[in-house]
Each structure stands twice: as C-alpha cells, then as structure tokens.
Design an enzyme around this catalytic site. Structure first.
Site, PDB file in Angstrom:
ATOM      1  N   HIS A  25      27.012  31.960  40.624  1.00  0.00           N
ATOM      2  CA  HIS A  25      27.430  32.794  39.493  1.00  0.00           C
ATOM      3  C   HIS A  25      28.923  33.083  39.562  1.00  0.00           C
ATOM      4  O   HIS A  25      29.664  32.843  38.601  1.00  0.00           O
ATOM      5  CB  HIS A  25      26.628  34.093  39.542  1.00  0.00           C
ATOM      6  CG  HIS A  25      26.894  35.039  38.423  1.00  0.00           C
ATOM      7  ND1 HIS A  25      25.978  35.291  37.441  1.00  0.00           N
ATOM      8  CD2 HIS A  25      27.961  35.829  38.134  1.00  0.00           C
ATOM      9  CE1 HIS A  25      26.474  36.177  36.591  1.00  0.00           C
ATOM     10  NE2 HIS A  25      27.672  36.518  37.004  1.00  0.00           N
ATOM     11  N   GLU A  26      29.376  33.591  40.698  1.00  0.00           N
ATOM     12  CA  GLU A  26      30.786  33.959  40.817  1.00  0.00           C
ATOM     13  C   GLU A  26      31.698  32.734  40.847  1.00  0.00           C
ATOM     14  O   GLU A  26      32.844  32.793  40.397  1.00  0.00           O
ATOM     15  CB  GLU A  26      30.993  34.820  42.064  1.00  0.00           C
ATOM     16  CG  GLU A  26      30.242  36.138  42.036  1.00  0.00           C
ATOM     17  CD  GLU A  26      30.495  36.979  40.798  1.00  0.00           C
ATOM     18  OE1 GLU A  26      31.553  36.825  40.160  1.00  0.00           O
ATOM     19  OE2 GLU A  26      29.622  37.785  40.458  1.00  0.00           O
ATOM     20  N   HIS A  82      36.092  29.069  35.745  1.00  0.00           N
ATOM     21  CA  HIS A  82      36.564  29.395  34.400  1.00  0.00           C
ATOM     22  C   HIS A  82      38.017  29.862  34.479  1.00  0.00           C
ATOM     23  O   HIS A  82      38.875  29.436  33.697  1.00  0.00           O
ATOM     24  CB  HIS A  82      35.671  30.477  33.799  1.00  0.00           C
ATOM     25  CG  HIS A  82      35.810  30.636  32.324  1.00  0.00           C
ATOM     26  ND1 HIS A  82      34.973  31.430  31.580  1.00  0.00           N
ATOM     27  CD2 HIS A  82      36.705  30.126  31.433  1.00  0.00           C
ATOM     28  CE1 HIS A  82      35.320  31.390  30.307  1.00  0.00           C
ATOM     29  NE2 HIS A  82      36.378  30.614  30.203  1.00  0.00           N
ATOM     30  N   HIS A 141      32.602  32.000  37.321  1.00  0.00           N
ATOM     31  CA  HIS A 141      33.744  32.808  36.884  1.00  0.00           C
ATOM     32  C   HIS A 141      35.054  32.234  37.421  1.00  0.00           C
ATOM     33  O   HIS A 141      36.039  32.104  36.703  1.00  0.00           O
ATOM     34  CB  HIS A 141      33.603  34.231  37.420  1.00  0.00           C
ATOM     35  CG  HIS A 141      32.557  35.060  36.746  1.00  0.00           C
ATOM     36  ND1 HIS A 141      32.434  35.146  35.385  1.00  0.00           N
ATOM     37  CD2 HIS A 141      31.599  35.873  37.271  1.00  0.00           C
ATOM     38  CE1 HIS A 141      31.444  35.977  35.090  1.00  0.00           C
ATOM     39  NE2 HIS A 141      30.913  36.418  36.211  1.00  0.00           N
TER      40      HIS A 141
END
Length: 623
Positions: A412-413, A419, A416
């Site tokens: 998940h991180e 991105h 980020h």
C-alpha cells in the site's frame, strides 16, 4: 504553495499498521539496525543545513512581499510572483516534512518537537505573506488575465493554477481578511497537534496477557495484534483495556475533537461555503453527490457485510459475535508469518506487472535508497504513511510486524511512494502534489496486485481461504469501516453547524448507533465501542476518509483492467501516476479508465465482496 499541499500526508487506515508478534518491551530507536531506518539525511545533512534553507524561505518571502500591490501590473510581475511562490513552496514542504518525520521517529524528542513548531510557524508566516496574492489576481479583469496566459509562453505553465484561482473567486476574501485567516493557521492546526501529542507521546496503556500468558504493554502498534489472537480472552482484554484508557480522557478528547470541528465550521462559514463538507470537497472539485452516493451504496450493501459476519460467527463457533472477534483470522489453521525481507521480495514480484521501470525503481528505493523506516520503536508515530518532498526521493513509515497484513501495508505505502516518484519526476513543482483522492488509488491498486499474485501462487485451499479472508477484511475495513467514519464526520459537522455542542455523551451515542446499523444485525455491539471515535487520528483531517473507500473501488476497477488488458492499461496507469496534480482527480481517473462520479465502481467492489464471502464459505465447508 499552500498549507494543504505542505501538510498532505497519505495516512493508511489505522488497522493496516497494527499487527502481530510483540516483544515484551518496545525497542528504542538505537536498538534498530540502520538498514531498517529511512535516510532523512537525504533532505538535510544537519540542523544547520535546515536552518540555512529556512532562512532562504524567509528571503524569498521578503521578495514576494515586495510585489504586494504590483502583481497584476504586467505579465512579468505576475510570473515573478508565481515563480517565487514555487521556490518558497518547494523549500517549505521539505523543511516541514523533515521536521515532522524526525518528530515521528520519537514524539517525545524535545528537539524535534521544537523543530516541528518552528516549521509550522514558518509555514503560517509564509501563508500570511502570500495572502494578498489571490485577492489581487481576482481584482484583475478576467479577460485580460486569460489573454496574458494565452500570449505568454512562460505564464501558460500556470494555466490550471489560474483557472483554480478563478474557480475559487466566490470564496476568497479581501486581502486584509485573507491575511488575518492566514495568521490564524497555527491556531487552526492546534487541535490536530494537541491530539497527536496526547495520543502518541502521553497516552500509556496497561499491560495485558498475551497468548503465552506473558504480561505485555498494550500499544497502538500492538492493539490489532491482540485482536487477531486466537484466544478470545486475549482479544477481549485488549479491547477492554484500550477503551477503558480512552474513557478516562473522554472529556478532554471530546473538547479537542469538538474544537477541530468548530474550526472546520468557522472556515467554511467565513469563506461562504454551505458547509464544511462542501468546502473540503471543493478543492478536488468532487460533487457532494459522490460522498452521499458512497454512504447510500454502502448501506444498500450491508446485507453482504452481515452475511460475512454470520460466516465469521459460525466458523469461530461463537454463540455471540462481539466486535473484538472481528479481526482474528477465521482460517486459523494457516499461519502465514511474513518476515520483512520476504515481504519485500513478494511485493516486488507482485508489482512487476506494472513494468520493469516500476519494479527496479521500487527495489532500489526499498533496499538501497533509504526510503523505508521499518519497525516500531518507543515514541514512534503509530500507523503507516508515505510522504515525499519535491527534489528528494519518497519516504515510507511503517511499524512492521511479521504478518500478511503488514506485507499488504508495505504494498500500500509503496503505491503512494511510487506515485510520488513518478509525479515528481514528470511534473514541475507546481503540479507535483497529487490529492489524497487519487493517492488512495495508487496504494490500493498495489494491494489488489499483491492479492492476485498470492492467489496465483497457491493451490492450497486453506491458503486460498486465508487470502480471501484477507481481501474480505480489506474491503470491510476500507469500504464499510471508512464509510462509517465518513458518515460520522458528516453527522458531527452538521451537528455543530446547527449550533449544537459535541458533548462526550452525544459523540458516544452517535458513534454507537452507527455501529449498531453496520454490525448490530449479527454482532453484539459492545458499549466500549462508543469511545472509538476518540482514538481515530483521521478525524483531524476532515472529510478525507471517504477517499479510502472511493480509492479502493477505483483501484479494483483499474487493477482488473491491468490484469486483463495488459500493456495498454499499464501505460494508461503509469501516465495517470505521472499526471500528479495537473487536473482534478475525477477527470484524471476517467482518463485512466474509471468514472468515480458513478456509484458503479463502489457497487462492483461490494458485489465482489459478496461473491468472495460465498467463495470463502464454500472453501471452508469443503475443508
């Protein structure tokens, strides 16, 4: 450069950073090998270097102030002011990120408490200094302004920025009024700062007995681990201890949260928004209907949640299902311990479908680039997040424990962080910051890819059941739970905007009733849960938790396109990551291939949830 951009932290849902395997004592930072620590020195090698850049910000701010009253004299003065704001914003974001992340390493460290205060004060001062800019631009003839942008090649870079300023015209005050509001920024941030310090530095929880009978200190980072225990007495003891502790401070916490909601209502009122919720959604240009449709769609799908809860109750063999029974795995025979190094390799394999550049960049960052702070230490901020400052690689904070859930947190991180990497690499500073609405797509898409990879790698029915249970828990926690949070925020803000007070009693009653609606058809809704609102840090960044639910729904749709359509879908997705904040989130997502103005992506995700419940039930019954 604005306060929202500088303070943009992509926080993962609280449960994601909390998992299993506590040691009797929480280690200090000095006990952790440096290879498991992020490298904040890549931002500043010393406090002296930080101070030097802080002085540069003050110098640039003085130059920006010198343009007051002159911004619209010519295209050149307007361009100069915009460039100065970029120079200030880039440095200020880095200054603030460094100070906050240093403090997050140990919230009790007085040096970094002071540095964070210093960074916050500098942020407020620069916001105050630039407060004249937007009113001056809005006082200009709009047709002339648009002509300047059309004819001046350098100004054309700022077309979207200027369009946004013009869109905000009904909510911008006079220059003097904007200056006053900017000067209040540090005061406005006080409820969040007070809660953070109280929750992370001052709160102490009692010891509870673990599965082996050892007395272990309860912490934020261990709470869900205890709720995942196979021993019910461990789960219940942790649950009772957590909320008994918060209950002792209910009046203080209600006052802190009430002040935060009043602050939101104040800013909405003075800026002439109908409500704080509409003000929060305006910046992303997201219609209120998206928020309301999410709540409505989730309520329509509650029977699917109740079907899952009934399955959980049956499999656990319980006469009564309590809220502290919702996290323990229902496929207890599979013990999937995942050491950090194994998690890294598995996640990298899962995201390789996004291309060689994506994988190699991620691998270099995690293994050699100083991106990740891995383990829980005393005083460290709980949870997990990714943060990045322009011109420096992204960072990831974890509180990793050797569980499947924590491997998904890493994925998940990393979403980020990647991105941030692509956005910062492809966009100029002014468009490098993306909103949380799209950020949660990048993070949860990685979770989708990891789940697909793990399911593809196993023929074991028990492991498959375990993974399906994980996906169900992800959707339960991210769509159902975060939507419940979003509905709570809607109710609390409407209550204050109607002139009512957020008393501890009202907050507890309202939160308890929501839990009854979501879980009461199958669960015994323990009275302790009425206090859960008091421990949720998300509520101090108003009206953003709904983006977890919309983000997961969008990510589910895009992941299916990537897995089914291959290279074309991958290219569209990478282009989306590179787009940063160059447009509003809904059109950016539409270009990537999903329409979030429609409730259909949320419906499809919840239909998948119902389908997975049936599949899990069949696997369990065959075992």
């Amino acid at each position: 450069m604005n306060q929202r951009d500088v303070l943009s932290i992509q926080w993962v849902a609280q449960r994601k950073a909390e998992s299993a395997g506590p040691t009797p004592d929480v280690p200090t930072r000095a006990d952790i090998d440096s290879k498991y620590k992020w490298r904040l020195e890549d931002m500043y090698s010393s406090l002296e270097a930080w101070d030097k850049e802080a002085q540069e910000v003050r110098d640039f701010t003085s130059r920006l102030l010198a343009l007051k009253g002159k911004v619209t004299e010519s295209p050149e003065t307007l361009l100069s002011a915009l460039r100065l704001q970029d120079a200030i914003g880039e440095r200020l974001a880095r200054l603030y990120a460094f100070a906050r992340m240093r403090r997050d390493e140990d919230n009790a460290n007085a040096t970094y408490q002071a540095l964070t205060d210093k960074a916050t004060a500098l942020l407020v001062k620069t916001e105050e200094a630039r407060s004249y800019f937007v009113p001056e631009v809005l006082a200009m003839d709009e047709s002339t302004l648009r002509q300047w942008v059309q004819e001046n090649a350098d100004l054309s870079l700022y077309r979207f920025v200027i369009d946004e300023i013009l869109r905000e015209k009904p909510h911008v005050l006079s220059a003097s009024e904007e200056q006053i509001l900017a000067a209040m920024g540090e005061v406005g941030d006080a409820p969040s700062q007070i809660f953070t310090m109280f929750n992370n530095a001052d709160m102490r929880f009692p010891k509870v007995r673990d599965e082996d009978g050892n007395e272990v200190e309860l912490t934020h980072g261990r709470y869900i681990q205890f709720l995942e225990s196979r021993k019910r007495e461990v789960r219940e003891a942790a649950f009772r201890a957590m909320y008994e502790t918060y209950g002792k401070h209910r009046n203080t916490l209600a006052a802190i949260y009430g002040s935060s909601v009043k602050k939101d209502a104040f800013y909405a009122r003075v800026r002439r928004y109908p409500s704080a919720r509409e003000m929060a959604l305006f910046s992303d240009d997201v219609p209120v209907s998206v928020y309301d449709n999410l709540i409505k769609t989730v309520h329509e799908a509650l029977p699917a949640l109740h079907k899952y809860l009934a399955l959980r109750k049956r499999v656990l063999g319980l006469e009564e299902l309590h809220l502290y029974d919702l996290y323990t795995p229902i496929v207890a025979e599979v013990d999937m311990k995942v050491p950090y190094e194994d998690a890294v390799e598995t996640v990298l394999e899962a995201v390789s479908v996004l291309g060689e550049d994506y994988r190699k960049t991620a691998e270099d960052g995690i293994k050699r680039g100083g991106w990740v702070d891995v383990y829980e230490t005393r005083g460290k901020t709980s949870g997990a997040y990714s943060w990045g400052a322009y011109g420096v690689h992204p960072y990831i904070l974890l509180n990793y424990r050797d569980t499947l859930d924590n491997m998904f947190t890493l994925a998940h991180e990393l979403g980020h962080a990647m991105h941030t990497h692509y956005s910062h690499s492809a966009q100029p500073y002014v468009y490098a910051s993306y909103t949380i609405f799209v950020a949660e797509v990048a993070s949860t898409l990685n979770e989708n890819l990891l789940l697909h990879h793990l399911l593809e790698q196993t023929d074991d029915p028990k492991q498959r059941a375990y993974l399906l249970n994980h996906q169900l828990e992800t959707i339960r926690g991210t769509v159902f739970r975060q939507t419940m949070f979003a509905e709570f925020e809607k109710l609390t803000h409407a209550h204050v905007e109607a002139g009512e007070a957020l008393t501890p009693e009202w907050l507890c009653d309202t939160y308890y009733q929501l839990n009854e609606q979501f879980f009461g058809a199958v669960c015994m809704v323990d009275k302790d849960i009425a206090l859960e609102w008091s421990r949720i840090p998300h509520f101090y960044t108003p009206f953003y938790v709904y983006k977890y639910a919309t983000g997961l729904s969008a990510a589910t749709a895009l992941a299916q396109k990537i897995l089914n359509d291959g290279q074309e879908a991958v290219e569209r997705y990478i282009a989306f990551l590179k787009s940063g904040g160059s447009d509003h989130p809904i059109p950016l997502l539409r270009q990537a291939g999903v329409d979030m103005e429609s409730p259909q992506p949320v419906r499809d995700t919840l239909a998948l949830f119902s389908q997975r419940v049936d599949e899990l039930a069949e696997l369990i019954d065959r075992a």
